[in-house]
Scaffold this motif. Structure first.
Motif, mmCIF file in Angstrom:
data_model
loop_
_atom_site.group_PDB
_atom_site.id
_atom_site.type_symbol
_atom_site.label_atom_id
_atom_site.label_comp_id
_atom_site.label_asym_id
_atom_site.label_seq_id
_atom_site.Cartn_x
_atom_site.Cartn_y
_atom_site.Cartn_z
ATOM 1 N N PHE A 73 0.519 -7.141 7.321
ATOM 2 C CA PHE A 73 -0.323 -7.147 6.129
ATOM 3 C C PHE A 73 -1.079 -8.464 5.996
ATOM 4 C CE2 PHE A 73 -0.331 -8.630 1.632
ATOM 5 C CZ PHE A 73 -1.451 -7.906 1.223
ATOM 6 N N VAL A 74 -0.384 -9.593 6.122
ATOM 7 C CA VAL A 74 -1.033 -10.905 5.953
ATOM 8 C C VAL A 74 -2.092 -11.130 7.038
ATOM 9 C CG1 VAL A 74 -0.684 -13.404 5.921
ATOM 10 C CG2 VAL A 74 0.976 -11.902 4.799
ATOM 11 N N VAL A 75 -1.745 -10.861 8.284
ATOM 12 C CA VAL A 75 -2.711 -11.027 9.377
ATOM 13 C C VAL A 75 -3.862 -10.033 9.209
ATOM 14 C CG1 VAL A 75 -3.066 -10.903 11.875
ATOM 15 C CG2 VAL A 75 -0.968 -11.913 10.965
ATOM 16 N N GLY A 76 -3.542 -8.827 8.759
ATOM 17 C CA GLY A 76 -4.565 -7.796 8.583
ATOM 18 C C GLY A 76 -5.632 -8.176 7.578
ATOM 19 N N LYS A 197 3.979 3.887 2.166
ATOM 20 C CA LYS A 197 4.681 3.672 3.430
ATOM 21 C C LYS A 197 3.718 3.841 4.602
ATOM 22 C CE LYS A 197 9.245 5.141 1.791
ATOM 23 N NZ LYS A 197 10.366 6.092 1.959
ATOM 24 N N VAL A 198 2.898 4.884 4.529
ATOM 25 C CA VAL A 198 1.906 5.115 5.580
ATOM 26 C C VAL A 198 0.938 3.935 5.642
ATOM 27 C CG1 VAL A 198 -0.007 6.595 6.309
ATOM 28 C CG2 VAL A 198 2.089 7.620 5.387
ATOM 29 N N CYS A 199 0.569 3.430 4.475
ATOM 30 C CA CYS A 199 -0.371 2.305 4.408
ATOM 31 C C CYS A 199 0.172 1.089 5.146
ATOM 32 C CB CYS A 199 -0.645 1.963 2.946
ATOM 33 S SG CYS A 199 -1.885 0.669 2.717
ATOM 34 N N PHE A 200 1.429 0.738 4.902
ATOM 35 C CA PHE A 200 2.032 -0.397 5.600
ATOM 36 C C PHE A 200 2.041 -0.176 7.109
ATOM 37 C CE2 PHE A 200 4.046 -1.887 1.581
ATOM 38 C CZ PHE A 200 3.734 -3.228 1.702
ATOM 39 N N ASN A 201 2.401 1.023 7.535
ATOM 40 C CA ASN A 201 2.474 1.309 8.968
ATOM 41 C C ASN A 201 1.093 1.294 9.624
ATOM 42 O OD1 ASN A 201 5.303 1.599 9.043
ATOM 43 N ND2 ASN A 201 5.184 3.713 8.351
ATOM 44 N N VAL A 202 0.096 1.838 8.930
ATOM 45 C CA VAL A 202 -1.264 1.847 9.482
ATOM 46 C C VAL A 202 -1.793 0.423 9.602
ATOM 47 C CG1 VAL A 202 -3.658 2.511 9.032
ATOM 48 C CG2 VAL A 202 -1.820 4.168 8.690
ATOM 49 N N ILE A 203 -1.614 -0.375 8.550
ATOM 50 C CA ILE A 203 -2.094 -1.762 8.582
ATOM 51 C C ILE A 203 -1.437 -2.532 9.723
ATOM 52 C CG2 ILE A 203 -2.054 -3.976 7.368
ATOM 53 C CD1 ILE A 203 -2.390 -2.423 4.754
ATOM 54 N N THR A 204 -0.127 -2.383 9.874
ATOM 55 C CA THR A 204 0.589 -3.123 10.916
ATOM 56 C C THR A 204 0.131 -2.702 12.312
ATOM 57 O OG1 THR A 204 2.516 -3.327 9.465
ATOM 58 C CG2 THR A 204 2.870 -3.716 11.813
ATOM 59 N N THR A 205 -0.006 -1.403 12.530
ATOM 60 C CA THR A 205 -0.464 -0.900 13.837
ATOM 61 C C THR A 205 -1.875 -1.386 14.143
ATOM 62 O OG1 THR A 205 0.896 1.097 13.571
ATOM 63 C CG2 THR A 205 -0.869 1.174 15.212
ATOM 64 N N MET A 206 -2.768 -1.285 13.155
ATOM 65 C CA MET A 206 -4.146 -1.722 13.351
ATOM 66 C C MET A 206 -4.227 -3.237 13.562
ATOM 67 S SD MET A 206 -6.181 0.940 13.214
ATOM 68 C CE MET A 206 -7.791 0.346 12.720
ATOM 69 N N THR A 207 -3.323 -3.973 12.935
ATOM 70 C CA THR A 207 -3.310 -5.425 13.115
ATOM 71 C C THR A 207 -2.950 -5.787 14.552
ATOM 72 O OG1 THR A 207 -2.732 -5.846 10.794
ATOM 73 C CG2 THR A 207 -2.192 -7.574 12.389
ATOM 74 N N VAL A 208 -1.975 -5.105 15.118
ATOM 75 C CA VAL A 208 -1.598 -5.344 16.516
ATOM 76 C C VAL A 208 -2.796 -5.091 17.427
ATOM 77 C CG1 VAL A 208 -0.151 -4.565 18.421
ATOM 78 C CG2 VAL A 208 0.846 -4.824 16.141
ATOM 79 N N PHE A 351 -11.924 -2.664 9.772
ATOM 80 C CA PHE A 351 -11.269 -1.673 8.917
ATOM 81 C C PHE A 351 -9.870 -2.134 8.513
ATOM 82 C CE2 PHE A 351 -8.734 2.205 8.162
ATOM 83 C CZ PHE A 351 -9.450 2.687 7.077
ATOM 84 N N THR A 352 -9.188 -2.831 9.410
ATOM 85 C CA THR A 352 -7.857 -3.355 9.065
ATOM 86 C C THR A 352 -7.944 -4.296 7.872
ATOM 87 O OG1 THR A 352 -7.167 -3.238 11.384
ATOM 88 C CG2 THR A 352 -5.851 -4.623 9.932
ATOM 89 N N SER A 353 -8.910 -5.203 7.898
ATOM 90 C CA SER A 353 -9.078 -6.130 6.782
ATOM 91 C C SER A 353 -9.505 -5.401 5.516
ATOM 92 C CB SER A 353 -10.112 -7.206 7.130
ATOM 93 O OG SER A 353 -9.590 -8.113 8.070
ATOM 94 N N GLN A 354 -10.395 -4.427 5.680
ATOM 95 C CA GLN A 354 -10.826 -3.670 4.502
ATOM 96 C C GLN A 354 -9.631 -2.965 3.853
ATOM 97 O OE1 GLN A 354 -13.440 -0.345 5.257
ATOM 98 N NE2 GLN A 354 -14.270 -0.359 3.169
ATOM 99 N N LEU A 355 -8.787 -2.345 4.659
ATOM 100 C CA LEU A 355 -7.624 -1.618 4.142
ATOM 101 C C LEU A 355 -6.601 -2.570 3.530
ATOM 102 C CD1 LEU A 355 -6.016 1.015 3.825
ATOM 103 C CD2 LEU A 355 -5.190 0.706 6.173
ATOM 104 N N ALA A 356 -6.333 -3.681 4.208
ATOM 105 C CA ALA A 356 -5.333 -4.635 3.711
ATOM 106 C C ALA A 356 -5.797 -5.322 2.429
ATOM 107 C CB ALA A 356 -5.029 -5.678 4.786
#
Length: 542
Positions: A73-76, A197-208, A351-356
């Motif tokens: 989340f923070v990196v995103g 929960k989905v939001c956290f998982n999507v952000i983390t995956t997209m951040t990687v 999109f990761t930053s926009q979502l986070a």
């Protein structure tokens, strides 16, 4: 210390604060309810009324996020800054950007150290508003709470507009279609946020994925890096001619100060971490680990992007004005003809930053609303803990501000938005260390699962000096900053009647206030018991 029968006891719905459970277990504060021993709810004369019913409608999801999610989340929230925006600072010289980024890196480290201690000690989604409430009063809490929120709003609007430009490049459409891209991406963020929960998982995956897309292209074009070209700067002479300079600081200290906001763009929004704390498991360990890992990642990514990009083809003079510098860099290095396909490199990070940032904004609005600083309707949640009214407000603000960016006839509108967002961020960076130092002395017995100990106050002092110097320097040197700061100040002045007439009447029953009151009451009881014990000891000695 055992409580007497006359003491007020605390019960919780699905969680809450219990002094006896700290610091080993920190639960969600969104369901805190206080009842008397007779079983009757304590209802004050405030407008909130029935606290149990009020909080029942304002529950975030049960703690789910781990340290990996906190990192993601923070990196995103920051990662899109490694792809664009900072490159405009090359006009001041790479050396100026390097010096400015040294100070930005120190600023992030010191803010993160203090913020981690505060977030684990007072885990509320409203973040610094809760800390300010404990350190000073509701007026200061309202001030910094809105500063953090509008920091996210203006940067979020910039990222949304950036997403529209990236999609425009990808599909080769006219600028008029960008408003549709804004709406589609905002609706996408909204849909994902309905399932936290989905939001956290999507952000983390997209951040990687985004981190890999920062590093891999730079390593791929590494053979094309030109060290000499990286430090060549165009200088406009008084007679109107343009010459080049290879000096490390071609514009001296002025160039460093002007570079600071652009260097900060590589890291800005990392301060959003506290807004995820109520939805995080094992706060005492997950938050410090996640934030420490995020700092290491962001420092690595930002320094790689800043230094390596400067020496890549097609050269600094082209890259400093590029909207998507990574695309221009790859096209030039490998003589690629399909510019649209290359744009795909930037899309995941944007999109990761926009979502986070969308998530962060909704939680700030939710926390401020639940705490009484915004209308109560903005903190209502769904059954699975999604703050749907805060999401509606966030979507509206992102959409309106993005449309303003697109349709404004003033070409400096984007720079104005970035300046306002940075002013809000620097304001928060200035106030936050003051809160930290104040709480160290006002609530010394406050349980701190993560304690910076002897490093805390020195870090806060360094933070305060850097942020204050940056804000003062930019305001002195830049007329746009002067006007933007004036309008921000006018906005705060206009908020005074709103605070006096509306906000302060809602503050008594907020979970943050109840928690702080319990801490102060507990300290007072311990002080009285210590005095009583000391008095008895002296009597026995006599």
């Amino acid at each position: 210390m055992q409580k007497s029968a006359s003491d007020v006891k605390q019960t919780t719905g699905t969680g809450g604060f219990d002094d006896r459970s700290r610091p080993s277990a920190v639960s969600r504060p969104s369901a805190v309810v206080q009842t008397s021993t007779a079983g009757k709810r304590e209802i004050s004369g405030s407008k909130i009324g029935d606290k149990e019913e009020y909080l029942k409608k304002r529950k975030l999801m049960p703690a789910y996020a781990t340290s990996i999610h906190v990192w993601g989340f923070v990196v995103g929230t920051v990662i899109s800054g490694e792809f664009s925006g900072f490159n405009a600072g090359y006009a001041n010289g790479l050396g100026s950007m390097i010096v400015a980024h040294v100070f930005c890196s120190i600023l992030m480290g010191t803010v993160s150290l203090n913020l981690t201690e505060l977030a684990t000690a007072m885990p509320f989604a409203s973040g610094c508003a809760a800390y300010a409430s404990g350190a000073f009063n509701g007026a200061v809490a309202c001030f910094i709470g809105y500063a953090y929120t509008f920091d996210m709003v203006f940067i979020g609007a910039e990222v949304t507009a950036f997403m529209g430009v990236a999609l425009q490049e990808l599909f080769g459409t006219e600028t008029n279609y960008n408003i549709l891209y804004y709406l589609v991406t905002i609706l996408g963020c909204t849909a994902i946020n309905f399932h936290p929960k989905v939001c956290f998982n999507v952000i983390t995956t997209m951040t990687v994925i985004s981190c890999l897309l920062v590093v891999i292209p730079l390593f791929a074009v590494a053979p094309h890096f030109d060290f000499k070209d990286a430090f060549v700067t165009n200088v406009l002479m008084p007679d109107g001619t343009v010459t080049t300079s290879t000096d490390f600081l071609p514009f001296g200290i002025t160039g460093v100060i002007n570079s600071f906001p652009l260097a900060l763009y590589l890291l800005i929004c990392f301060e959003s971490m506290p807004c995820c704390v109520e939805e995080t498991q094992s706060i005492s360990t997950s938050i410090p680990r996640g934030m420490f890992a995020a700092n290491l990642t962001l420092l690595s990514m930002s320094w790689i992007a800043l230094v390596v990009t400067a020496g890549m083809p097609p050269g600094h003079s082209v890259l400093q004005t590029a909207v998507l510098p990574y695309s221009d860099m790859l096209i030039s290095a490998f003589n690629l003809s399909n510019e649209q396909a290359v744009t795909l490199v930037s899309l995941p990070s944007v999109f990761t930053s926009q979502l986070a940032i969308y998530y962060a904004t909704t939680r700030y609005i939710y926390g401020l609303s639940r705490g009484g600083y915004m209308p109560p309707a903005l903190s209502l949640t769904t059954k699975n803990g999604a703050p749907y009214t805060a999401m509606a407000a966030t979507s509206t603000m992102f959409g309106i501000l993005s449309a303003v960016l697109q349709y404004s006839s003033d070409k400096s509108t984007s720079a104005i938005f970035l300046t306002i967002g940075t002013i809000f961020a620097l304001t928060a960076y200035i106030v936050q260390p003051i809160l930290y130092i104040r709480l160290k002395f006002r609530l010394p017995a406050l349980p701190r699962p993560f304690n910076a100990r002897v490093f805390g106050i020195p870090a806060a002092t360094i933070n305060l000096v850097i942020a204050s110097a940056a804000l003062i320097g930019m305001v002195v040197l830049n007329s746009m900053w002067q006007w933007c700061l004036l309008w921000v100040a006018i906005g705060y002045v206009c908020m005074i009647p709103f605070y006096i007439l509306v906000v302060r009447h809602y503050l008594l029953d907020s979970p943050e206030k109840m928690f702080i009151k319990r801490q102060l009451d507990s300290m007072m009881r311990e002080s009285l018991m210590t005095s009583s014990t000391s008095g008895k000891g002296q009597s026995m000695a006599k």
